[in-house]
Design a protein around this motif. Sequence first.
Motif, PDB file in Angstrom:
ATOM      1  N   ASN A 188     -12.968  43.457 -19.135  1.00 57.74           N
ATOM      2  CA  ASN A 188     -12.047  42.427 -19.573  1.00 57.74           C
ATOM      3  C   ASN A 188     -10.676  42.757 -18.992  1.00 57.74           C
ATOM      4  O   ASN A 188     -10.079  43.771 -19.342  1.00 57.74           O
ATOM      5  CB  ASN A 188     -12.024  42.416 -21.108  1.00 57.74           C
ATOM      6  CG  ASN A 188     -11.048  41.424 -21.688  1.00 57.74           C
ATOM      7  OD1 ASN A 188      -9.922  41.277 -21.225  1.00 57.74           O
ATOM      8  ND2 ASN A 188     -11.463  40.739 -22.734  1.00 57.74           N
ATOM      9  N   ILE A 189     -10.175  41.919 -18.086  1.00 55.63           N
ATOM     10  CA  ILE A 189      -8.962  42.237 -17.352  1.00 55.63           C
ATOM     11  C   ILE A 189      -7.754  42.373 -18.290  1.00 55.63           C
ATOM     12  O   ILE A 189      -6.875  43.221 -18.072  1.00 55.63           O
ATOM     13  CB  ILE A 189      -8.672  41.184 -16.254  1.00 55.63           C
ATOM     14  CG1 ILE A 189      -7.489  41.622 -15.389  1.00 55.63           C
ATOM     15  CG2 ILE A 189      -8.439  39.829 -16.853  1.00 55.63           C
ATOM     16  CD1 ILE A 189      -7.673  42.939 -14.698  1.00 55.63           C
ATOM     17  N   LEU A 243     -10.871  47.144 -10.406  1.00 56.79           N
ATOM     18  CA  LEU A 243     -10.771  46.096  -9.383  1.00 56.79           C
ATOM     19  C   LEU A 243     -11.903  46.162  -8.367  1.00 56.79           C
ATOM     20  O   LEU A 243     -12.278  45.139  -7.782  1.00 56.79           O
ATOM     21  CB  LEU A 243      -9.420  46.183  -8.670  1.00 56.79           C
ATOM     22  CG  LEU A 243      -8.194  45.688  -9.451  1.00 56.79           C
ATOM     23  CD1 LEU A 243      -6.931  45.911  -8.643  1.00 56.79           C
ATOM     24  CD2 LEU A 243      -8.350  44.215  -9.800  1.00 56.79           C
ATOM     25  N   TYR A 253     -14.490  44.207 -10.310  1.00 62.14           N
ATOM     26  CA  TYR A 253     -14.080  42.918 -10.875  1.00 62.14           C
ATOM     27  C   TYR A 253     -12.709  42.524 -10.321  1.00 62.14           C
ATOM     28  O   TYR A 253     -11.669  42.762 -10.952  1.00 62.14           O
ATOM     29  CB  TYR A 253     -14.020  43.001 -12.411  1.00 62.14           C
ATOM     30  CG  TYR A 253     -15.288  43.528 -13.021  1.00 62.14           C
ATOM     31  CD1 TYR A 253     -16.399  42.704 -13.183  1.00 62.14           C
ATOM     32  CD2 TYR A 253     -15.388  44.864 -13.425  1.00 62.14           C
ATOM     33  CE1 TYR A 253     -17.580  43.186 -13.727  1.00 62.14           C
ATOM     34  CE2 TYR A 253     -16.554  45.353 -13.980  1.00 62.14           C
ATOM     35  CZ  TYR A 253     -17.655  44.511 -14.123  1.00 62.14           C
ATOM     36  OH  TYR A 253     -18.816  44.999 -14.669  1.00 62.14           O
ATOM     37  N   SER A 269      -9.309  40.738  -9.380  1.00 63.77           N
ATOM     38  CA  SER A 269      -8.458  39.893 -10.214  1.00 63.77           C
ATOM     39  C   SER A 269      -7.052  39.886  -9.647  1.00 63.77           C
ATOM     40  O   SER A 269      -6.525  40.931  -9.257  1.00 63.77           O
ATOM     41  CB  SER A 269      -8.451  40.425 -11.651  1.00 63.77           C
ATOM     42  OG  SER A 269      -7.357  39.922 -12.369  1.00 63.77           O
ATOM     43  N   ARG A 317      -4.329  39.255 -11.332  1.00 66.21           N
ATOM     44  CA  ARG A 317      -3.476  39.967 -12.289  1.00 66.21           C
ATOM     45  C   ARG A 317      -3.626  41.481 -12.128  1.00 66.21           C
ATOM     46  O   ARG A 317      -2.657  42.232 -12.217  1.00 66.21           O
ATOM     47  CB  ARG A 317      -3.841  39.551 -13.713  1.00 66.21           C
ATOM     48  CG  ARG A 317      -3.439  38.126 -14.056  1.00 66.21           C
ATOM     49  CD  ARG A 317      -4.041  37.696 -15.375  1.00 66.21           C
ATOM     50  NE  ARG A 317      -3.551  38.496 -16.493  1.00 66.21           N
ATOM     51  CZ  ARG A 317      -4.122  38.533 -17.690  1.00 66.21           C
ATOM     52  NH1 ARG A 317      -5.227  37.827 -17.920  1.00 66.21           N
ATOM     53  NH2 ARG A 317      -3.612  39.273 -18.648  1.00 66.21           N
ATOM     54  N   GLY A 318      -4.870  41.915 -11.872  1.00 64.24           N
ATOM     55  CA  GLY A 318      -5.091  43.334 -11.662  1.00 64.24           C
ATOM     56  C   GLY A 318      -4.418  43.824 -10.393  1.00 64.24           C
ATOM     57  O   GLY A 318      -3.828  44.916 -10.369  1.00 64.24           O
ATOM     58  N   HIS A 359      -9.213  35.494 -19.686  1.00 60.39           N
ATOM     59  CA  HIS A 359      -9.496  36.793 -19.082  1.00 60.39           C
ATOM     60  C   HIS A 359      -9.937  36.574 -17.638  1.00 60.39           C
ATOM     61  O   HIS A 359     -11.121  36.403 -17.343  1.00 60.39           O
ATOM     62  CB  HIS A 359     -10.595  37.519 -19.858  1.00 60.39           C
ATOM     63  CG  HIS A 359     -10.252  37.725 -21.306  1.00 60.39           C
ATOM     64  ND1 HIS A 359      -9.142  38.453 -21.706  1.00 60.39           N
ATOM     65  CD2 HIS A 359     -10.841  37.281 -22.438  1.00 60.39           C
ATOM     66  CE1 HIS A 359      -9.091  38.466 -23.014  1.00 60.39           C
ATOM     67  NE2 HIS A 359     -10.094  37.754 -23.491  1.00 60.39           N
ATOM     68  N   GLN A 360      -8.950  36.598 -16.739  1.00 64.01           N
ATOM     69  CA  GLN A 360      -9.279  36.443 -15.322  1.00 64.01           C
ATOM     70  C   GLN A 360      -8.104  36.933 -14.472  1.00 64.01           C
ATOM     71  O   GLN A 360      -7.037  37.178 -14.969  1.00 64.01           O
ATOM     72  CB  GLN A 360      -9.582  34.994 -14.981  1.00 64.01           C
ATOM     73  CG  GLN A 360      -8.448  34.034 -15.283  1.00 64.01           C
ATOM     74  CD  GLN A 360      -8.817  32.583 -15.054  1.00 64.01           C
ATOM     75  OE1 GLN A 360      -9.969  32.204 -15.186  1.00 64.01           O
ATOM     76  NE2 GLN A 360      -7.852  31.764 -14.697  1.00 64.01           N
TER      77      GLN A 360
END
Length: 376
Positions: free
Chosen positions: A273-274, A301, A304, A306, A308-309, A375-376
């Motif tokens: 979950n980011i 990362l 997953y 992202s 935001r990440g 959550h993305q």
Amino acid sequence: MWELLFLLLPLAALSGWWIGRRLPVWNAVRRLAGLNYLINRQPEKAVDVFVKLLDSNQETIETHLALGGLFRRRGEVDKAIGIHQNLIAKPSLTAEQRALSLLELSRDYMRAGVLDRAENVLLELVNQGSELDAGLQHLIEIYQQSKDWQRAIQAALKLQATTHRDMTPQIAHFYCELAEQHWLKGEQELAHLHIHKARDVNRRSVRASLLLGNMEVQAQNYKLALKAYKRVEKQDPDFLSEIIFPLARCYENLHNPEGMVKYLTEYLRDRPNISVVLSFADWLNKNKSETEASEFVVQHLREYPSLRGLQRLIQFSVVRTEGGAKEELKLIQELIEKMLINKPLYRCQACGFSGRTLQWQCPSCKRWDVIKPIHQ
């Protein structure tokens, strides 16, 4: 105005039949005159004609109800109120027709913002046992607007009892609203009482768990706060990102920072979950080191990706970089921040409304328990 014409055109088509079979000629002439006013965009005169027709023809009641509803939807509430008040004044109405007219009048008052009059009309309906479903729903709407949560609870309980509709999520929110009111006034005992009532009504209430955790933190009961916060994971894992820093505060005050690391590491193994990742990375950066925080984000990362990440990873990397590379990273960071600055953090699962702050009732569709973190 042409909406009015389309609503009443069938009357013109049937006018010959009415003249021959049911209506006196004078009524038919007045009906056609009303349509003529509509065609010439003179709705006030048209309304007068159709209201007079009501005196001599009981079967025009449905037409008047439809006409009043149309005026209300168009924002011409005064006209709608006049039509519905005129209907209610007729002694020849059946009980069902009077109930429908009262319900429409209450909607007129609500649209006009005259909530006390709307409430009085609706209470009359409900006390008579008429239009209970719609009447109680409108009463709940009024009590929500006026923040009369105790009456909202009573109306919701009655609606649940009469229709067997599950109102427990809403009732739990009403108790939470009461708890927050008392909490802000410093009435801790009453606040706790209403929070526990919310939990008794709906064991899956995330809001009640968060509020109870916050209250226990304020009272420095950190073990009880942890217990309340950890219920959120089982109630709705999507909200775990909301309790990262409260959890961290509890673990720190209990002198057990490693408990925080263990809890979230185990959680993220099964549920990436980011939002949780970034909150945990911020905690690592604050309590451990920037390197550990950066490595943690990189690890996530890889599996997953992202935006935001990536933004957070660049933020950490800028600190360790020098020279021209640092300026380039800053530029990339600024570009990503511009892309994210207006990006919503929460979205309504029912209507799609989105925003950057958590609201328990959607401002758009007015439903409860439908806004969740993105959550993305």
